[in-house]
Design an enzyme around this catalytic site. Structure first.
Site, mmCIF file in Angstrom:
data_model
loop_
_atom_site.group_PDB
_atom_site.id
_atom_site.type_symbol
_atom_site.label_atom_id
_atom_site.label_comp_id
_atom_site.label_asym_id
_atom_site.label_seq_id
_atom_site.Cartn_x
_atom_site.Cartn_y
_atom_site.Cartn_z
ATOM 1 N N GLY A 140 0.834 -1.200 0.000
ATOM 2 C CA GLY A 140 0.000 0.000 0.000
ATOM 3 C C GLY A 140 0.860 1.239 0.000
ATOM 4 C CB CYS B 107 5.339 -4.091 0.207
ATOM 5 S SG CYS B 107 6.194 -2.543 -0.044
ATOM 6 C CE1 TYR B 108 1.286 1.291 5.422
ATOM 7 C CE2 TYR B 108 -0.201 -0.548 5.873
ATOM 8 C CZ TYR B 108 0.245 0.742 6.148
ATOM 9 O OH TYR B 108 -0.341 1.453 7.160
ATOM 10 C CG HIS C 256 5.264 -5.551 -4.566
ATOM 11 N ND1 HIS C 256 3.992 -5.428 -4.072
ATOM 12 C CD2 HIS C 256 5.917 -4.445 -4.172
ATOM 13 C CE1 HIS C 256 3.869 -4.289 -3.425
ATOM 14 N NE2 HIS C 256 5.035 -3.664 -3.468
ATOM 15 C CD GLU D 115 2.347 -8.594 -5.208
ATOM 16 O OE1 GLU D 115 3.005 -9.448 -4.597
ATOM 17 O OE2 GLU D 115 2.152 -7.451 -4.761
ATOM 18 C CB SER E 281 -23.688 -7.955 -26.176
ATOM 19 O OG SER E 281 -22.571 -8.686 -25.698
ATOM 20 N N GLY E 282 -23.666 -10.984 -27.665
ATOM 21 C CA GLY E 282 -22.810 -11.768 -28.543
ATOM 22 C C GLY E 282 -21.374 -11.779 -28.046
ATOM 23 N N GLY E 283 -21.068 -10.977 -27.022
ATOM 24 C CA GLY E 283 -19.737 -10.989 -26.423
ATOM 25 C C GLY E 283 -19.586 -12.182 -25.485
ATOM 26 C CB VAL E 284 -16.539 -13.720 -23.983
ATOM 27 C CG1 VAL E 284 -16.240 -14.876 -23.051
ATOM 28 C CG2 VAL E 284 -15.829 -13.924 -25.309
ATOM 29 C CG ASP E 285 -17.613 -10.737 -20.060
ATOM 30 O OD1 ASP E 285 -16.798 -11.668 -20.226
ATOM 31 O OD2 ASP E 285 -17.270 -9.563 -19.868
ATOM 32 C CB SER E 286 -23.761 -11.118 -22.477
ATOM 33 O OG SER E 286 -23.498 -11.187 -23.854
ATOM 34 C CB SER E 287 -21.925 -15.740 -24.895
ATOM 35 O OG SER E 287 -22.149 -14.791 -25.902
ATOM 36 C CE LYS F 166 -13.320 -10.751 -21.461
ATOM 37 N NZ LYS F 166 -14.593 -10.054 -21.643
#
Ligand code: XMP
Length: 520
Positions: free
Chosen positions: A59, A86-87, A177, A179, A230-236, A376
């Site tokens: 942080g 770290c923090y 870090h 990560e 919408s035809g996009g990945v998330d809504s599909s 995603k």
């Protein structure tokens, strides 16, 4: 939906820019984790969450500042493994009886090398094979005295306490870090940490799918659900998951605004009707949208018109679905993580993402958001698990306002038709050359100008098309894709030969920033 059946790891966020990356690393080890801002993590929260292990993030604050953030003191009595970054390391030391100092030439930013001492530590399995490890540092403060029970296991030139631990209590703390990409062996530390904490790696997409289906059934009961597609990945993926869970109780509404890519509407409708037998309303409202957009050239006005019509149209169709009580949305985890706000004190901002903005409130619908816990790439993995074709899952992002924002100036049916064809030829070229998956997003745009050319000994006066291709990780920044000259020449020839009405092709070299990915 909560994942109470999983072992859970809690990440307490102190506002580091890279806290989300910690979650990514853990999910790669099939560990379920949640990020919560430190302000929300009270004693009661901890008891309720019952984490199997806890990570304290980095942080921007300094633990030497009075009133700076702390972890709840009860955390250290829970008997669970803790890792401070770290923090997180510094507050851990401060809270457990050590000391932290500011500055005095010991700040360290960027690459550093950590060397081990003689002691062995389970957290460091697979580390120091070559005598030292590259790590990424970003600190002004440093631990000057370790807390009772702790020992030093690694040092860097400016961080004498780069790796410290109280192995008997499974408390670990690092100054760097692990990560980030620039700590090349960092993922191994997280892997070791979750292993020693006893995680079994039970977070898999197959398991998630079954659990999500059960949770949807419980939430929805015998009620009706509508889903904007919408035809996009998330809504599909949302729609297919819901269909598996509740079958006929789901109705999808696909709003076709006439601004889609060539054949896209037909392909989306066919895929959902034929392959999944999903109840689907194909709302062909292209006349309405294109009518309202007639003569409009200001980019923001275009976006506002499309956004408003989209809601109106969706609502019109949804109102016709008897008994609908729920609206399904493809909200992802990055959209719901609360960001720590230091300037704004304890009131944190919640980013909430509405695919069909404002609709749930307006229509009195309850939300079903089965992807809320996923990143995603996990949505893509779930899509594959649900049987969506890999070619569909890997499609480039396509914006809600569609081709409207790839047609600067006034939108006409003639320009849209030219744009659709030029775009199809361009994408075909990219696929034929095997470049599609290397590119984040590629598309054609039609420019608001005509230029003179010569074809077959005759004069032409036709539209100019711009082609664009960018690489990106998240769409926030982007770089131009370096096509070969040969590829660009071949693409130019194909577009001009195959698309009537185009006599010139530009390649857009602009990165983001200073440009944006879309033209408007
Ligand atoms: P820009 O043009 O802002 O785009 O660099 C970044 C990413 O977001 C997509 N984009 C949108 N997606 N609705 C969407 O669903 C929108 O209004 C919208 N505008 C831009 C763009 O395609 C790129 O991937």
């Amino acid at each position: 939906m909560t994942s109470t059946s999983h072992d859970r790891l809690l990440i307490i966020d102190f506002g580091s820019q890279v806290t989300q990356l910690i979650a990514r690393r853990l999910r790669e080890s099939n560990v379920y984790c949640e990020i919560h801002p430190y302000q929300n993590v009270t004693d009661a929260f901890l008891a309720d969450f019952a984490p199997k292990a806890v990570i304290l993030s980095g942080g921007p604050d300094s633990v030497t500042r009075e009133g700076s953030p702390r972890a709840p003191q009860s955390l250290f009595d829970m008997g669970v493994p803790i890792l401070g970054i770290c923090y997180g390391q510094q507050t851990m030391m401060e809270q457990l009886g050590g000391k932290v100092e500011s500055g005095h030439g010991t700040a360290e930013f960027g690459r550093a090398f950590v060397t081990p001492n003689d002691h062995k530590l389970d957290l460091l399995d697979g580390w120091f094979a070559n005598g030292k490890e590259q790590v990424w540092m970003s600190h002004g403060d440093h631990v000057s005295q370790i807390a009772p029970g702790f020992e030093v296991y690694g040092t860097s030139p400016n961080a004498p306490c780069a790796i410290i631990a109280d192995a008997s209590r499974h408390f670990y703390a690092v100054q760097f870090h692990p990560e980030v990409h620039h700590t090349p062996n960092g993922a191994k530390l997280y892997e070791n940490f979750v292993k020693l904490a006893g995680f079994t790696g039970d977070w898999t997409m197959a398991g998630y799918k079954d659990q999500a289906i059960a949770a949807i059934r419980e939430q929805v009961g015998d009620k009706q659900v509508i889903c904007g597609l919408s035809g996009g990945v998330d809504s599909s993926v949302t729609a297919i998951l819901l269909h598996e869970a509740i079958g006929e109780q789901l109705t999808c509404v696909f709003v076709d605004h006439g601004l889609l890519r060539l054949n896209e509407a037909a392909e989306v409708v066919k895929m959902f009707r034929d392959n999944y037998n999903i109840k689907l309303i194909h709302a062909d409202e292209s006349d309405l949208f294109l009518g309202e957009l007639d003569g409009v050239s200001d980019p923001e006005t275009k976006r506002k018109i499309i956004g408003k019509l989209f809601i109106d149209v969706f609502q019109k169709y949804a109102n016709g679905i008897e008994g609908a009580e729920f609206l399904a949305q493809g909200t992802l985890y990055p959209d719901v993580i609360e960001s720590v706000s230091f300037s704004g004190g304890p009131s944190v901002t919640i980013k909430s993402h509405h695919n069909v903005g404002g609709l749930p409130e307006k229509m009195g619908l309850k939300l079903v958001e089965p992807l809320r816990e996923l990143f995603k790439d996990e949505v893509r993995a779930l899509g594959l698990e649900l049987g969506l074709p890999a070619s569909f899952i890997g499609r480039h992002p396509f914006p809600g306002p569609g081709l409207a924002i790839r047609c600067p100036g006034e939108i006409t049916r003639e320009k849209l038709a030219i744009l659709q064809q030029a775009d199809a030829v361009y994408i075909d070229q990219i696929r034929k050359h095997g470049l599609y998956d290397e590119i984040w997003q590629a598309f054609a745009a039609i420019l608001p100008m005509k230029t003179v050319g010569v074809m077959g000994d005759g004069r032409t006066y036709d539209y100019a098309v711009a082609i664009r291709a960018v690489t990106s990780v998240d769409g926030m920044t982007a770089d131009t894709y370096p096509f070969t000259h040969e590829f660009m020449g071949e693409t130019m020839t194909r577009i001009i030969n195959e698309v009537k009405g185009v006599n010139r092709v530009f390649y857009d070299l602009t990165s983001k920033p200073p440009g944006t990915i879309e033209l408007e």
